[in-house]
Design a protein around this motif. Structure first.
Motif, PDB file in Angstrom:
ATOM      1  N   SER A   1     -21.517   6.697 -42.742  1.00 34.18           N
ATOM      2  CA  SER A   1     -22.522   6.111 -41.852  1.00 34.18           C
ATOM      3  C   SER A   1     -22.809   7.039 -40.681  1.00 34.18           C
ATOM      4  N   LEU A   2     -21.749   7.602 -40.104  1.00 31.45           N
ATOM      5  CA  LEU A   2     -21.917   8.501 -38.964  1.00 31.45           C
ATOM      6  C   LEU A   2     -22.645   9.779 -39.368  1.00 31.45           C
ATOM      7  N   MET A   3     -22.316  10.310 -40.547  1.00 26.18           N
ATOM      8  CA  MET A   3     -22.980  11.538 -41.008  1.00 26.18           C
ATOM      9  C   MET A   3     -24.451  11.288 -41.329  1.00 26.18           C
ATOM     10  N   PHE A   4     -24.761  10.127 -41.915  1.00 24.74           N
ATOM     11  CA  PHE A   4     -26.164   9.809 -42.176  1.00 24.74           C
ATOM     12  C   PHE A   4     -26.933   9.642 -40.870  1.00 24.74           C
ATOM     13  N   PHE A   5     -26.281   9.077 -39.860  1.00 21.45           N
ATOM     14  CA  PHE A   5     -26.944   8.937 -38.562  1.00 21.45           C
ATOM     15  C   PHE A   5     -27.332  10.298 -38.002  1.00 21.45           C
ATOM     16  N   TYR A   6     -26.389  11.241 -38.043  1.00 24.08           N
ATOM     17  CA  TYR A   6     -26.668  12.568 -37.494  1.00 24.08           C
ATOM     18  C   TYR A   6     -27.549  13.412 -38.403  1.00 24.08           C
ATOM     19  N   ALA A   7     -27.684  13.010 -39.665  1.00 19.75           N
ATOM     20  CA  ALA A   7     -28.589  13.731 -40.566  1.00 19.75           C
ATOM     21  C   ALA A   7     -30.041  13.517 -40.167  1.00 19.75           C
ATOM     22  N   PHE A   8     -30.330  12.374 -39.526  1.00 23.71           N
ATOM     23  CA  PHE A   8     -31.716  12.033 -39.202  1.00 23.71           C
ATOM     24  C   PHE A   8     -31.994  11.950 -37.703  1.00 23.71           C
ATOM     25  N   ALA A   9     -30.998  11.656 -36.888  1.00 25.94           N
ATOM     26  CA  ALA A   9     -31.237  11.388 -35.466  1.00 25.94           C
ATOM     27  C   ALA A   9     -31.688  12.635 -34.714  1.00 25.94           C
ATOM     28  N   MET A  10     -32.558  12.419 -33.729  1.00 27.10           N
ATOM     29  CA  MET A  10     -32.983  13.505 -32.856  1.00 27.10           C
ATOM     30  C   MET A  10     -32.008  13.585 -31.683  1.00 27.10           C
ATOM     31  N   GLN A  11     -30.836  14.173 -31.939  1.00 31.41           N
ATOM     32  CA  GLN A  11     -29.798  14.294 -30.914  1.00 31.41           C
ATOM     33  C   GLN A  11     -29.812  15.704 -30.337  1.00 31.41           C
ATOM     34  N   CYS A  12     -30.948  16.094 -29.772  1.00 31.94           N
ATOM     35  CA  CYS A  12     -31.035  17.446 -29.215  1.00 31.94           C
ATOM     36  C   CYS A  12     -32.118  17.471 -28.140  1.00 31.94           C
ATOM     37  N   MET A  13     -31.694  17.455 -26.892  1.00 32.77           N
ATOM     38  CA  MET A  13     -32.621  17.422 -25.776  1.00 32.77           C
ATOM     39  C   MET A  13     -33.480  18.680 -25.716  1.00 32.77           C
ATOM     40  N   SER A  14     -32.898  19.837 -26.067  1.00 38.94           N
ATOM     41  CA  SER A  14     -33.644  21.095 -25.987  1.00 38.94           C
ATOM     42  C   SER A  14     -34.803  21.113 -26.984  1.00 38.94           C
ATOM     43  N   THR A  15     -34.628  20.499 -28.165  1.00 42.07           N
ATOM     44  CA  THR A  15     -35.715  20.439 -29.154  1.00 42.07           C
ATOM     45  C   THR A  15     -36.887  19.635 -28.613  1.00 42.07           C
ATOM     46  N   LEU A  16     -36.595  18.510 -27.981  1.00 37.73           N
ATOM     47  CA  LEU A  16     -37.658  17.695 -27.387  1.00 37.73           C
ATOM     48  C   LEU A  16     -38.385  18.473 -26.287  1.00 37.73           C
ATOM     49  N   ALA A  17     -37.636  19.268 -25.517  1.00 37.04           N
ATOM     50  CA  ALA A  17     -38.256  20.072 -24.460  1.00 37.04           C
ATOM     51  C   ALA A  17     -39.199  21.119 -25.054  1.00 37.04           C
ATOM     52  N   VAL A  18     -38.788  21.724 -26.179  1.00 40.54           N
ATOM     53  CA  VAL A  18     -39.638  22.729 -26.836  1.00 40.54           C
ATOM     54  C   VAL A  18     -40.904  22.079 -27.384  1.00 40.54           C
ATOM     55  N   VAL A  19     -40.777  20.899 -28.000  1.00 38.45           N
ATOM     56  CA  VAL A  19     -41.945  20.186 -28.530  1.00 38.45           C
ATOM     57  C   VAL A  19     -42.915  19.847 -27.405  1.00 38.45           C
ATOM     58  N   PHE A  20     -42.378  19.418 -26.268  1.00 37.47           N
ATOM     59  CA  PHE A  20     -43.239  19.108 -25.110  1.00 37.47           C
ATOM     60  C   PHE A  20     -43.946  20.365 -24.612  1.00 37.47           C
ATOM     61  N   ARG A  21     -43.229  21.478 -24.582  1.00 33.62           N
ATOM     62  CA  ARG A  21     -43.816  22.734 -24.119  1.00 33.62           C
ATOM     63  C   ARG A  21     -44.917  23.211 -25.058  1.00 33.62           C
ATOM     64  N   GLU A  22     -44.713  23.034 -26.374  1.00 33.05           N
ATOM     65  CA  GLU A  22     -45.686  23.514 -27.349  1.00 33.05           C
ATOM     66  C   GLU A  22     -46.921  22.616 -27.438  1.00 33.05           C
ATOM     67  N   THR A  23     -46.723  21.310 -27.326  1.00 29.26           N
ATOM     68  CA  THR A  23     -47.845  20.373 -27.486  1.00 29.26           C
ATOM     69  C   THR A  23     -48.528  20.026 -26.174  1.00 29.26           C
ATOM     70  N   LYS A  24     -47.845  20.286 -25.052  1.00 29.43           N
ATOM     71  CA  LYS A  24     -48.377  19.960 -23.716  1.00 29.43           C
ATOM     72  C   LYS A  24     -48.632  18.461 -23.556  1.00 29.43           C
ATOM     73  N   GLN A  25     -47.963  17.646 -24.367  1.00 29.70           N
ATOM     74  CA  GLN A  25     -48.116  16.199 -24.285  1.00 29.70           C
ATOM     75  C   GLN A  25     -46.750  15.531 -24.432  1.00 29.70           C
ATOM     76  N   ALA A  26     -46.567  14.425 -23.700  1.00 29.99           N
ATOM     77  CA  ALA A  26     -45.288  13.718 -23.754  1.00 29.99           C
ATOM     78  C   ALA A  26     -45.200  12.789 -24.959  1.00 29.99           C
ATOM     79  N   LYS A  27     -46.356  12.447 -25.541  1.00 36.16           N
ATOM     80  CA  LYS A  27     -46.335  11.442 -26.613  1.00 36.16           C
ATOM     81  C   LYS A  27     -45.658  11.960 -27.880  1.00 36.16           C
ATOM     82  N   TRP A  28     -45.768  13.275 -28.158  1.00 34.62           N
ATOM     83  CA  TRP A  28     -45.190  13.788 -29.398  1.00 34.62           C
ATOM     84  C   TRP A  28     -43.674  13.855 -29.353  1.00 34.62           C
ATOM     85  N   PRO A  29     -43.056  14.387 -28.291  1.00 37.74           N
ATOM     86  CA  PRO A  29     -41.586  14.315 -28.248  1.00 37.74           C
ATOM     87  C   PRO A  29     -41.067  12.879 -28.199  1.00 37.74           C
ATOM     88  N   LEU A  30     -41.803  11.981 -27.530  1.00 41.21           N
ATOM     89  CA  LEU A  30     -41.395  10.579 -27.483  1.00 41.21           C
ATOM     90  C   LEU A  30     -41.484   9.947 -28.870  1.00 41.21           C
TER      91      LEU A  30
END
Length: 251
Positions: free
Chosen positions: A203-232
């Motif tokens: 169960s724990l491995m399946f959770f981490y297989a799909f979860a967005m547990q990476c703050m830096s990735t969300l920051a990169v998506v925000f920087r590339e898209t210039k919008q908050a809706k996509w990382p959210l």
């Protein structure tokens, strides 16, 4: 040359690969691009790799992990140690008095272990985990895993450091048990069986297989898209997918 751990790891790589293909197919029909894009890649000349180049590449990757992820892991571990070592009010004193005046047939080592467990549960970190526990209980997770889920949002590597800190707080290591052994010996108070079963592990491995547990990735998506809706959107849909996959696996 093939063992169970290798097969499980390969299986989860395939799960992630198939999930990415499926998600891409779904989003192709949900999100419509305003303009057509083309994928062009220039392939390099293929040569026999140089050992010096491989060595330099390995050193760079190790340094990147140690000095980027490592700093985050150490900082969060220190904060978590503080939250686990202090409690609101006089809860720690009350637990000490309880075990000082209590006469029981329990062995001294077991009484000491119970006292440390109660102190950890009464700490600030324990209170945080308890708030999250009702939400993650259907996944087979307890409040300790809940704390690790919160801290690993900075980077999923932090999960291991968090569990290590939680199971080491207040322990003078008199028994010489490793964190792994402590986790293996922990019992589920509801079932009386082991806390970490095969179902909980998968169960724990399946959770981490799909979860967005990476703050830096969300920051990169925000920087590339210039919008908050996509990382959210990315955070919500991947967390929802992780919860469902984990729930189905455990149940």
């Amino acid at each position: 040359g093939i063992n169970e751990q290798g097969l499980v790891l390969m299986g989860f790589y395939l799960v992630g690969f198939l999930a990415a293909i499926g998600a891409a197919w779904v989003f192709k029909h949900i999100t419509r691009a305003k303009e057509r894009s083309y994928f062009i890649m220039e392939l390099p000349l293929y040569r026999v790799p140089r050992w010096s180049t491989i060595g330099i590449h390995i050193v760079e990757k190790v340094k990147l992990f140690l000095f980027d992820a490592g700093k985050i892991i150490i900082a969060i571990s220190v904060i978590l140690w503080v939250l686990s070592s202090f409690a609101p009010g006089d809860r720690f004193e009350a637990i000490d008095k309880k075990y000082a005046t209590q006469t029981t047939s329990m062995a001294p080592e077991e009484a000491q272990r119970m006292k440390k467990s109660e102190k950890l549960e009464a700490s600030y970190a324990g209170q945080m985990g308890r708030v999250l526990e009702p939400v993650i209980a259907p996944l087979g997770f307890d409040w300790k895993i809940g704390i690790a889920l919160i801290t690993s949002f900075a980077a999923r590597e932090v999960f291991v450091g968090t569990m290590s800190t939680i199971y080491s707080v207040g322990d003078v290591n008199a028994s010489g048990m490793t964190v792994k052994n402590k986790m293996m010996s922990e019992r589920n108070p509801d079932t009386g069986g082991p806390r970490y079963t095969l179902a909980v592990g998968l169960s724990l491995m399946f959770f981490y297989a799909f979860a967005m547990q990476c703050m830096s990735t969300l920051a990169v998506v925000f920087r590339e898209t210039k919008q908050a809706k996509w990382p959210l959107f990315q955070l919500l849909y991947m967390s929802g997918l992780a919860y469902i996959a984990s729930f189905v696996t455990y149940q």
